[in-house]
Design a protein around this motif. Structure first.
Motif, mmCIF file in Angstrom:
data_model
loop_
_atom_site.group_PDB
_atom_site.id
_atom_site.type_symbol
_atom_site.label_atom_id
_atom_site.label_comp_id
_atom_site.label_asym_id
_atom_site.label_seq_id
_atom_site.Cartn_x
_atom_site.Cartn_y
_atom_site.Cartn_z
ATOM 1 N N GLU A 97 0.825 -1.212 0.000
ATOM 2 C CA GLU A 97 0.000 0.000 0.000
ATOM 3 C C GLU A 97 0.860 1.262 0.000
ATOM 4 O O GLU A 97 0.590 2.221 -0.731
ATOM 5 C CB GLU A 97 -0.940 -0.003 1.206
ATOM 6 C CG GLU A 97 -2.069 -1.013 1.087
ATOM 7 C CD GLU A 97 -3.262 -0.649 1.971
ATOM 8 O OE1 GLU A 97 -3.333 0.496 2.437
ATOM 9 O OE2 GLU A 97 -4.110 -1.530 2.167
ATOM 10 N N GLU A 115 1.384 4.254 -2.864
ATOM 11 C CA GLU A 115 1.219 5.666 -2.513
ATOM 12 C C GLU A 115 2.506 6.456 -2.748
ATOM 13 O O GLU A 115 2.559 7.652 -2.482
ATOM 14 C CB GLU A 115 0.820 5.798 -1.037
ATOM 15 C CG GLU A 115 -0.556 5.221 -0.711
ATOM 16 C CD GLU A 115 -0.831 5.180 0.790
ATOM 17 O OE1 GLU A 115 0.015 5.685 1.560
ATOM 18 O OE2 GLU A 115 -1.873 4.646 1.186
ATOM 19 N N ASN A 159 5.161 6.211 -1.084
ATOM 20 C CA ASN A 159 5.874 6.452 0.176
ATOM 21 C C ASN A 159 6.986 5.397 0.249
ATOM 22 O O ASN A 159 6.893 4.408 0.983
ATOM 23 C CB ASN A 159 4.919 6.330 1.362
ATOM 24 C CG ASN A 159 5.578 6.730 2.685
ATOM 25 O OD1 ASN A 159 6.802 6.802 2.782
ATOM 26 N ND2 ASN A 159 4.762 6.983 3.692
#
Length: 401
Positions: free
Chosen positions: A144, A148, A150
């Motif tokens: 996830e 994103e 990140n």
């Protein structure tokens, strides 16, 4: 006097080794939240002994797992009941990460000798068993966060999943069914590379090599990471040593072979490059090895040798467009050499070479009609001109002007 001083030093060392801070430990153990417990531990850890540190870090594991289990239970219940009860997904992932990192610290101090000099671990078995679910959840968290963009956090989660497999904490855990390990190592390398942590990108790329599905892509990341760290002459020499080590381990790997050739080319070490190419052709012949031999022979105007090398490469990969183009170019030059040697006469051997050149260049034209990969127009024009086909040569004039 010397004996007394020695005894005093030993006494100080013993006091340091057995330093205690029961008040600091009590403050950690009484904390209700992870952040409070972490703050209390950070302020007191320097004066704690190993046993106290193990208990304190285990408290952080307890608090992390409490939060992790709370959120994961809602997630699992939703999956079974098809409900959509809210839960804090980010807290679940971060708690899983914190649990594993602090469990590793707990285990380190738990394995140290106590005041009596004995190793009596209290937490390893329990932690090893209860942390497996948290470790698995790091895969989802890493994915996830990667999506994103990140990358720093994604690298932390993926990397901890990979690293934890070798934690002493899990020394008795059976990971034979850990089928995603190589793929997660690859994603850890990719995430680390994206946040320019090239050392970890290279490390995790190595860990991914055991998975055939991602091994080649992981090797690309390792290569890019190695190149990204080249700043000084010492870096360059280390890079050469690293590439040589990779080559010694996998001499048939074309990526690594090409990388070593590239290095020798960049430092103009033609002798080393030619020796390497000759060795590769003899021991691990491949389309790339033959192509590089052809390139070397072509550079030295050894047209006949280059032609044979390029033909060998095309036997292994008929669609190798750059090689087919170079083959046509070398055939033209060999035909010119033969023509010059025979007083300007186009002897049958030279004519045959030009006919072959034209056939190969027409295949190149068919593969790359817009000349996006190779500019075949002039070489084909040259072949038509040399063989005396003025009509075909004239058709190409607009492309070469």
């Amino acid at each position: 006097m010397k004996k007394l001083m020695t005894m005093a030093v030993l006494a100080c060392m013993a006091l340091a080794a057995n330093a205690q801070n029961p008040a600091g430990l009590k403050q950690v153990l009484s904390a209700k939240t992870f952040s409070d417990a972490t703050a209390a531990l950070n302020s007191a850890v320097g004066s704690m002994n190993a046993e106290e540190k193990a208990k304190a870090y285990n408290k952080l594991v307890d608090l992390s797992l409490d939060r992790f289990n709370k959120e994961q239970n809602i997630k699992l219940t939703n999956q079974v009941t098809h409900k959509e009860d809210p839960y804090d997904k980010k807290a679940m992932y971060e708690s899983a990460f914190n649990a594993l990192k602090n469990a590793a610290e707990c285990d380190k101090f738990d394995q140290m000798p106590n005041a009596k000099g004995k190793v009596a671990p209290k937490f390893r078995k329990k932690n090893a068993e209860r942390l497996l679910a948290a470790r698995t959840e790091l895969i989802n968290g890493g994915q996830e966060l990667y999506n994103e963009k990140n990358f720093n956090k994604a690298a932390d989660y993926f990397g901890t999943y990979v690293d934890s497999r070798k934690y002493p904490l899990f020394s008795e855990t059976d990971f034979s069914n850990d089928t995603y390990y190589g793929q997660i190592a690859y994603f850890a390398a990719l995430a680390a590379y994206n946040c320019q942590d090239f050392a970890n990108a290279s490390k995790y790329a190595d860990a991914a090599q055991g998975d055939k599905e991602v091994a080649n892509d992981a090797m690309d990341i390792k290569i890019l990471s190695m190149k990204a760290q080249l700043k000084t002459k010492e870096d360059s020499l280390k890079y050469l040593d690293d590439v040589k080590a990779l080559y010694a381990k996998e001499p048939a790997n074309e990526r690594i072979f090409a990388l070593l050739v590239e290095y020798y080319s960049s430092v103009n070490d033609d002798a080393a490059k030619n020796a390497l190419v000759a060795k590769q052709v003899a021991e691990h012949p491949s389309k790339m090895a033959w192509a590089l031999k052809g390139e070397s022979d072509m550079r030295d105007s050894k047209w006949a040798d280059a032609i044979e090398a390029y033909k060998k490469s095309l036997e292994l990969d008929p669609d190798f467009i750059q090689v087919r183009f170079n083959l046509g170019l070398c055939m033209n030059n060999q035909a010119i050499t033969l023509k010059d040697q025979n007083g300007g006469n186009l002897v049958p051997e030279a004519k045959s070479l030009l006919e072959q050149s034209i056939q190969n260049l027409l295949k190149v034209k068919e593969q790359d009609p817009n000349r996006e990969q190779v500019n075949w127009a002039y070489t084909l024009y040259q072949a038509y001109y040399l063989i005396g086909n003025e009509e075909k040569a004239k058709e190409l004039e607009s492309l070469i002007q």
